[in-house]
Enzyme design. Structure first.
Site, mmCIF file in Angstrom:
data_model
loop_
_atom_site.group_PDB
_atom_site.id
_atom_site.type_symbol
_atom_site.label_atom_id
_atom_site.label_comp_id
_atom_site.label_asym_id
_atom_site.label_seq_id
_atom_site.Cartn_x
_atom_site.Cartn_y
_atom_site.Cartn_z
ATOM 1 N N SER A 119 -0.645 -12.820 20.492
ATOM 2 C CA SER A 119 -0.705 -14.242 20.154
ATOM 3 C C SER A 119 -1.311 -14.469 18.779
ATOM 4 O O SER A 119 -1.250 -15.578 18.256
ATOM 5 C CB SER A 119 -1.515 -14.993 21.209
ATOM 6 O OG SER A 119 -2.757 -14.374 21.388
ATOM 7 N N HIS A 140 6.673 -13.562 20.514
ATOM 8 C CA HIS A 140 5.531 -14.220 21.157
ATOM 9 C C HIS A 140 6.020 -15.300 22.125
ATOM 10 O O HIS A 140 6.543 -16.330 21.702
ATOM 11 C CB HIS A 140 4.607 -14.823 20.074
ATOM 12 C CG HIS A 140 3.416 -15.516 20.629
ATOM 13 N ND1 HIS A 140 2.834 -16.621 20.062
ATOM 14 C CD2 HIS A 140 2.667 -15.264 21.747
ATOM 15 C CE1 HIS A 140 1.811 -17.019 20.775
ATOM 16 N NE2 HIS A 140 1.685 -16.212 21.802
ATOM 17 N N GLU A 152 8.222 -17.202 19.513
ATOM 18 C CA GLU A 152 8.062 -17.023 18.067
ATOM 19 C C GLU A 152 8.558 -15.629 17.698
ATOM 20 O O GLU A 152 8.130 -14.638 18.307
ATOM 21 C CB GLU A 152 6.593 -17.167 17.677
ATOM 22 C CG GLU A 152 6.088 -18.584 17.827
ATOM 23 C CD GLU A 152 4.642 -18.728 17.400
ATOM 24 O OE1 GLU A 152 4.357 -19.609 16.588
ATOM 25 O OE2 GLU A 152 3.791 -17.951 17.883
ATOM 26 N N ASN A 190 0.145 -21.084 17.410
ATOM 27 C CA ASN A 190 -1.304 -21.013 17.618
ATOM 28 C C ASN A 190 -2.073 -21.475 16.384
ATOM 29 O O ASN A 190 -3.206 -21.959 16.502
ATOM 30 C CB ASN A 190 -1.739 -19.609 18.030
ATOM 31 C CG ASN A 190 -1.581 -19.396 19.532
ATOM 32 O OD1 ASN A 190 -1.589 -20.360 20.296
ATOM 33 N ND2 ASN A 190 -1.430 -18.154 19.956
HETATM 34 N N1 3HC Z 1 5.743 -19.838 36.750
HETATM 35 C C1 3HC Z 1 6.981 -20.274 36.979
HETATM 36 N N2 3HC Z 1 7.296 -21.585 37.122
HETATM 37 C C2 3HC Z 1 6.288 -22.461 37.047
HETATM 38 C C3 3HC Z 1 4.948 -22.067 36.826
HETATM 39 C C4 3HC Z 1 4.703 -20.682 36.678
HETATM 40 N N3 3HC Z 1 3.477 -20.222 36.453
HETATM 41 N N4 3HC Z 1 4.171 -23.181 36.801
HETATM 42 C C5 3HC Z 1 4.998 -24.213 36.999
HETATM 43 N N5 3HC Z 1 6.266 -23.791 37.132
HETATM 44 C C6 3HC Z 1 7.463 -24.619 37.314
HETATM 45 C C7 3HC Z 1 7.470 -25.277 38.676
HETATM 46 O O1 3HC Z 1 8.123 -24.460 39.638
HETATM 47 C C8 3HC Z 1 8.255 -26.544 38.417
HETATM 48 O O2 3HC Z 1 9.643 -26.277 38.440
HETATM 49 P P1 3HC Z 1 10.686 -27.392 38.977
HETATM 50 O O3 3HC Z 1 10.330 -28.689 38.340
HETATM 51 O O4 3HC Z 1 12.016 -26.881 38.570
HETATM 52 O O5 3HC Z 1 10.471 -27.440 40.418
HETATM 53 C C9 3HC Z 1 7.893 -26.901 36.967
HETATM 54 O O6 3HC Z 1 7.409 -25.690 36.356
HETATM 55 C C10 3HC Z 1 6.838 -27.964 36.907
HETATM 56 O O7 3HC Z 1 5.710 -27.491 37.650
HETATM 57 P P2 3HC Z 1 4.745 -28.410 38.504
HETATM 58 O O8 3HC Z 1 5.506 -29.584 39.052
HETATM 59 O O9 3HC Z 1 4.013 -27.541 39.474
HETATM 60 O O10 3HC Z 1 3.631 -28.884 37.519
HETATM 61 P P3 3HC Z 1 3.745 -29.643 36.160
HETATM 62 O O11 3HC Z 1 4.872 -30.599 36.103
HETATM 63 O O12 3HC Z 1 2.366 -30.116 35.943
HETATM 64 O O13 3HC Z 1 4.068 -28.476 35.103
HETATM 65 C C11 3HC Z 1 3.372 -26.898 33.545
HETATM 66 C C12 3HC Z 1 3.247 -27.360 34.973
HETATM 67 C C13 3HC Z 1 4.796 -26.399 33.285
HETATM 68 C C14 3HC Z 1 2.402 -25.733 33.391
HETATM 69 C C15 3HC Z 1 3.050 -28.090 32.564
HETATM 70 O O14 3HC Z 1 1.843 -28.674 32.929
HETATM 71 C C16 3HC Z 1 3.002 -27.688 31.138
HETATM 72 O O15 3HC Z 1 4.014 -27.550 30.460
HETATM 73 N N6 3HC Z 1 1.747 -27.482 30.606
HETATM 74 C C17 3HC Z 1 1.543 -27.056 29.237
HETATM 75 C C18 3HC Z 1 1.732 -25.561 29.156
HETATM 76 C C19 3HC Z 1 1.507 -25.063 27.769
HETATM 77 O O16 3HC Z 1 1.242 -25.787 26.828
HETATM 78 N N7 3HC Z 1 1.636 -23.734 27.614
HETATM 79 C C20 3HC Z 1 1.401 -23.106 26.354
HETATM 80 C C21 3HC Z 1 0.059 -22.443 26.406
HETATM 81 S S1 3HC Z 1 -0.338 -21.706 24.867
HETATM 82 C C22 3HC Z 1 0.328 -20.151 24.965
HETATM 83 O O17 3HC Z 1 0.871 -19.724 25.956
HETATM 84 C C23 3HC Z 1 0.198 -19.334 23.744
HETATM 85 C C24 3HC Z 1 -0.823 -18.272 23.899
HETATM 86 O O18 3HC Z 1 -0.728 -17.397 22.800
HETATM 87 C C25 3HC Z 1 -2.242 -18.826 23.983
#
Ligand code: 3HC
Length: 283
Positions: A119, A140, A152, A190
């Protein structure tokens, strides 16, 4: 060059997600980790995700079985000798990553492409321990990998254009939307995301608003799916701290100096969802 067989080093949160999306897109995937229990946990998470797909009617039982049949786990990285592409998603520690890249270079076929899911660390530093630095790039992914669209594609000073094109075609074949960026600390997402989070932590430290209101403001005012403090708990405060420290050390930009509150929470083991407590508490 056609990619058919993919290897994934590390079967944690990111590695298992990458393994799953590759297998869903028809690739034969071999994944490895340092302990059987880590492999079992990561592969168990993939089965749970596939089962959820069936329950929600997005996958048939047959499709689920076909995807599962394309995934294998091994504790022996020597088994990667037939892989066309290997994606390293191991611990964010340069010394460990260099060891992995040096080993992969010896094991994998000479034309295989080696990628890192790091990352924030320098992909060039991993590339130069191999005899194929032109075939090393950053791919990434974002958490949760099956859901997040972005990948990325990181080009170092020596990655070949051909390898970047293959990387881009591969990401698109997974249904992902790639962006291209240079091999600089934090790459693109990031770099921007940490600038946002670091400022949020400072506002929280200064008591400008409650954590709930900070999150509500960004969820409702900017339509973010999660507020920044919820998101930080989701990513893991140790991960964020580590990214900020490495960006600060490389860039010498005071913007990325980790706020005291973050360091204290990491020291106290309040890492977010994974430890049951971060800015919020989790059952
Ligand atoms: N694995 C697979 N599918 C998942 C999951 C997981 N861990 N978590 C959620 N899902 C799916 C669910 O099955 C659901 O699918 P569906 O709508 O088709 O049934 C969908 O995602 C939505 O899930 P939920 O209804 O349970 O919950 P939310 O609507 O709150 O969504 C979330 C959860 C997708 C995590 C959403 O809150 C989100 O997009 N959050 C932001 C995530 C983000 O910003 N990630 C980037 C982090 S930074 C990074 O990774 C970089 C690193 O270098 C630090």
């Amino acid at each position: 060059m056609e990619i058919k067989r993919v290897g994934v080093v590390g079967c944690g949160l990111m590695g298992s997600g990458i393994t799953e999306v590759c297998a869903r897109s028809g690739y034969d995937v071999l994944t490895t980790d340092i302990k059987q229990e880590f492999l079992d946990k990561g592969i168990g998470n993939i089965w749970t995700s596939l089962e959820r797909g069936v329950k929600k009617g997005r996958l048939t039982e047959q499709e689920k079985d076909a995807i599962a049949g394309r995934i294998r786990g091994t504790l022996n990285m020597e088994d990667f000798s037939d892989r066309d592409l290997v994606i390293e998603a191991a611990i964010e520690n340069m010394a460990e990553k260099k060891k992995i890249f040096a080993a992969l270079d010896k094991i994998c076929p000479p034309n295989a492409i080696l990628a890192s899911n790091t990352s924030c660390l320098s992909v060039l530093d991993m590339a130069i321990v191999t005899k194929r630095p032109d075939k090393v790039l950053g791919l990434h992914f974002f958490n949760p990998v099956p859901v997040m669209q972005l990948v990325e594609i990181v080009k170092t000073l020596v990655t070949s254009e051909e390898v970047i094109s293959i990387g881009e075609a591969f990401c698109k074949s997974l249904g992902k939307q790639p962006v291209h960026c240079k091999d600089t600390p934090g790459f693109l997402a990031n770099r921007l995301g940490m600038a946002y989070l670091v400022y949020v932590f400072r506002c929280y430290e200064q008591g400008i608003a409650s954590k709930e209101d900070i999150d509500k403001a960004m969820r409702l005012g900017f339509n973010h799916p999660m507020g920044p403090l919820e998101l930080s708990d989701f990513i893991g405060l140790d991960t964020i701290y580590y990214i900020m420290v490495s960006m600060y050390e490389e860039l010498h930009d005071p913007l990325f100096a980790p706020p005291v509150i973050l360091k204290k929470m990491v020291t106290a083991g309040q890492l977010g969802r994974k430890t049951g407590k971060g800015f919020y508490e989790y059952k």
